[in-house]
Design a protein around this motif. Structure first.
Motif, PDB file in Angstrom:
ATOM      1  N   SER A 206      35.112  25.438  50.597  1.00 42.33           N
ATOM      2  CA  SER A 206      34.361  26.416  49.801  1.00 42.33           C
ATOM      3  C   SER A 206      34.594  27.811  50.362  1.00 42.33           C
ATOM      4  N   LEU A 207      34.697  28.755  49.460  1.00 41.18           N
ATOM      5  CA  LEU A 207      34.923  30.156  49.851  1.00 41.18           C
ATOM      6  C   LEU A 207      33.844  31.019  49.215  1.00 41.18           C
ATOM      7  N   THR A 208      33.057  31.660  50.055  1.00 33.82           N
ATOM      8  CA  THR A 208      32.111  32.665  49.585  1.00 33.82           C
ATOM      9  C   THR A 208      32.698  34.035  49.892  1.00 33.82           C
ATOM     10  N   PHE A 209      32.704  34.908  48.894  1.00 36.73           N
ATOM     11  CA  PHE A 209      33.377  36.200  49.063  1.00 36.73           C
ATOM     12  C   PHE A 209      32.555  37.321  48.447  1.00 36.73           C
ATOM     13  N   ASP A 210      32.786  38.509  48.949  1.00 31.35           N
ATOM     14  CA  ASP A 210      32.157  39.727  48.444  1.00 31.35           C
ATOM     15  C   ASP A 210      32.897  40.137  47.171  1.00 31.35           C
ATOM     16  N   HIS A 211      32.207  40.081  46.048  1.00 33.55           N
ATOM     17  CA  HIS A 211      32.868  40.354  44.765  1.00 33.55           C
ATOM     18  C   HIS A 211      33.276  41.816  44.615  1.00 33.55           C
ATOM     19  N   ARG A 212      32.839  42.665  45.546  1.00 31.63           N
ATOM     20  CA  ARG A 212      33.259  44.064  45.481  1.00 31.63           C
ATOM     21  C   ARG A 212      34.685  44.246  45.971  1.00 31.63           C
ATOM     22  N   VAL A 213      35.169  43.360  46.838  1.00 32.02           N
ATOM     23  CA  VAL A 213      36.497  43.555  47.414  1.00 32.02           C
ATOM     24  C   VAL A 213      37.599  42.900  46.584  1.00 32.02           C
ATOM     25  N   CYS A 214      37.236  41.948  45.755  1.00 27.07           N
ATOM     26  CA  CYS A 214      38.251  41.284  44.934  1.00 27.07           C
ATOM     27  C   CYS A 214      37.576  40.564  43.781  1.00 27.07           C
TER      28      CYS A 214
END
Length: 475
Positions: free
Chosen positions: A441-449
């Motif tokens: 699972s990958l949680t990511f900051d939607h502001r960077v991509c």
């Protein structure tokens, strides 16, 4: 004549402003050498043994075990040089003098204390706030005086008195408070310090005074807030059970646990995160690891192989090796990968950082993971070991769970979570077979991509897990 020097809690770096006394390593009257550890403290980052830069006889200690002290507060006093004819100072020590210090001439010591934090200059004198010295309200508040000394860990503060009514003119001058910690405790619980009379010297308000006022208010049913709530919520929110209520235990959010709580709250507040996940067939990865370990040499860990896959994926998708500068409204991308990994300890969750992970092979990564994990469990990680990460790998599979939605480790932009690797039915080469399956699972900051970049990163990681030969393209 002996000189009595005051040793204050040094700046421990990384923005740390306070520390909790875990264990005193010396007693009043003990002879200490230069750079001898005298107290063990716990900061928001790690456990630290604090060495004293002076050699001599300990004349006073400040703060019982379990007490939180701000940086710059006195820790102890040491009589340096030939003892005076009238003998060593009593347990009150130099803190009973008018300016809160004993006699001190030129500072004599190592100047080290901790690596990078010197004490080559004499500590600045601290002026005690007296009611007669009250300045206009617009004037700067004088520095807080040192804490009351203790002998063998027991404070000498008198039993606090109940808070009287406010005296006329009290609002015109500064409030005599022993430390910023006392101010914070009062502020969090909605207490007005100007309505209190301290039990310390010259009316100094001690932590015991604030705690006594809170207990008294709780007993009379006058507290309508929990710690940290604004006072305006008293009429709308139900009060939390007071301390001492049967069946209720209050655990302070301080030290490592408090830091984790603050970072998680900040991450949830500031980062618009999203999570994607995929199941991957890890059978070939496990076979590759077994073959590597069978060839001799140090054993390679699964975490090291996953870390190597992460660094290869970040080279292809550098957007995820970044952070967001909200003030400048810029995305800051990093060329180097400093890989954090979650480690569970008796004192809570910590995230040690493997420096320059992108330059390490699987054997080097295995060794570094082992070193940092052991240091985390022993409580000997330094602030440098716990800061500066650019991406985090969280192997929660060690807890026996298949999947999770990680919370991004602020201020990073992404975290890869890895579940347990277990045998499951899987279609392999057109036929149903039992394979070793793992959920990623990958949680990511939607502001960077956007989702395309995050999905591409996660798919590349899954491809490397399923076919480790894919990594040969980047070796």
């Amino acid at each position: 004549m002996a000189q009595v020097l005051e040793f204050k809690l040094p700046d421990l770096g990384e923005g740390l402003t306070e520390a909790e006394i875990v264990r005193w390593l010396v007693e009043v009257g003990d002879v200490v050498a230069v750079d001898q550890p005298v107290v063990e403290v716990e900061t928001a980052k790690a456990m630290v043994d604090v060495p004293c830069p002076y050699g001599g006889v300990v004349t006073a200690r400040f703060g019982a075990e379990g007490t939180e002290l701000p940086v710059g507060a006195p820790l102890l006093t040491v009589a340096v040089g030939e003892p005076a004819e009238d003998g060593p100072a009593d347990e009150a020590g130099p803190a009973d003098s008018a300016d809160g210090r004993g006699r001190s001439g030129a500072t004599e010591g190592s100047g080290n204390v901790l690596v990078g934090y010197g004490t080559s200059e004499a500590p600045a004198r601290r002026r005690r706030v007296r009611p007669s010295d009250a300045a206009p309200a617009k004037a700067a508040t004088p520095a807080a005086p040192p804490a009351a000394p203790v002998a063998n860990g027991h404070p000498r503060a008198a039993e606090p008195a109940a808070a009287p009514a406010r005296t006329p003119g009290a609002a015109d001058g500064p409030v005599p408070v022993i430390s910023p910690l006392v101010r914070r405790l009062a502020r969090q619980n909605g207490l007005d310090l100007r309505e209190m009379t301290g039990s310390g010297p010259e009316g100094l308000i001690l932590r015991a005074d604030v705690e006594y006022a809170l207990r008294a208010a709780a007993a009379q049913g006058r507290t309508g807030t929990t710690a940290g709530e604004p006072r305006t919520q008293r009429t709308t929110d139900a009060p939390a059970p007071a301390a001492g209520t049967p069946g209720v235990t209050r655990v302070p959010l301080k030290g490592i646990r408090g830091t984790v709580a603050d970072k998680l709250s900040r991450s949830r507040t500031e980062i618009p995160d999203a999570t994607c996940w995929v199941d991957a067939d890890a059978t070939e990865l496990m076979r590759t690891r077994a073959a590597m370990n069978a060839a001799g040499g140090p054993k390679i860990s699964v975490l090291a192989l996953l870390a190597r896959i992460c660094t290869a994926a970040l080279a292809r998708f550098p957007e995820l090796n970044s952070s967001v500068d909200t003030g400048a409204r810029e995305i800051v991308q990093y060329a180097d990968v400093h890989l954090g990994f979650a480690a569970q300890t008796d004192r809570g969750l910590v995230v040690p950082v493997v420096r320059d992970a992108h330059t390490r092979d699987a054997e080097s990564l295995t060794a570094e993971f082992a070193r940092l994990t052991e240091a985390a469990r022993a409580g000997t990680l330094t602030p440098a070991d716990l800061t500066g990460g650019t991406f985090t790998l969280n192997n929660y599979g060690v807890f026996g769970v298949d999947g999770s939605t990680p919370i991004v480790n602020h201020p990073e932009a992404a975290m890869l979570g890895v579940g347990r690797i277990v045998p499951k039915p899987w279609v392999h080469e057109g036929e149903l077979a039992v394979r070793q399956v793992v959920q990623l699972s990958l949680t990511f900051d939607h502001r960077v991509c956007d989702g395309g970049t995050a999905g591409g990163f996660l798919r590349y990681v899954a491809n490397c897990v399923e076919q480790p030969a894919v990594l040969l393209r980047t070796l």
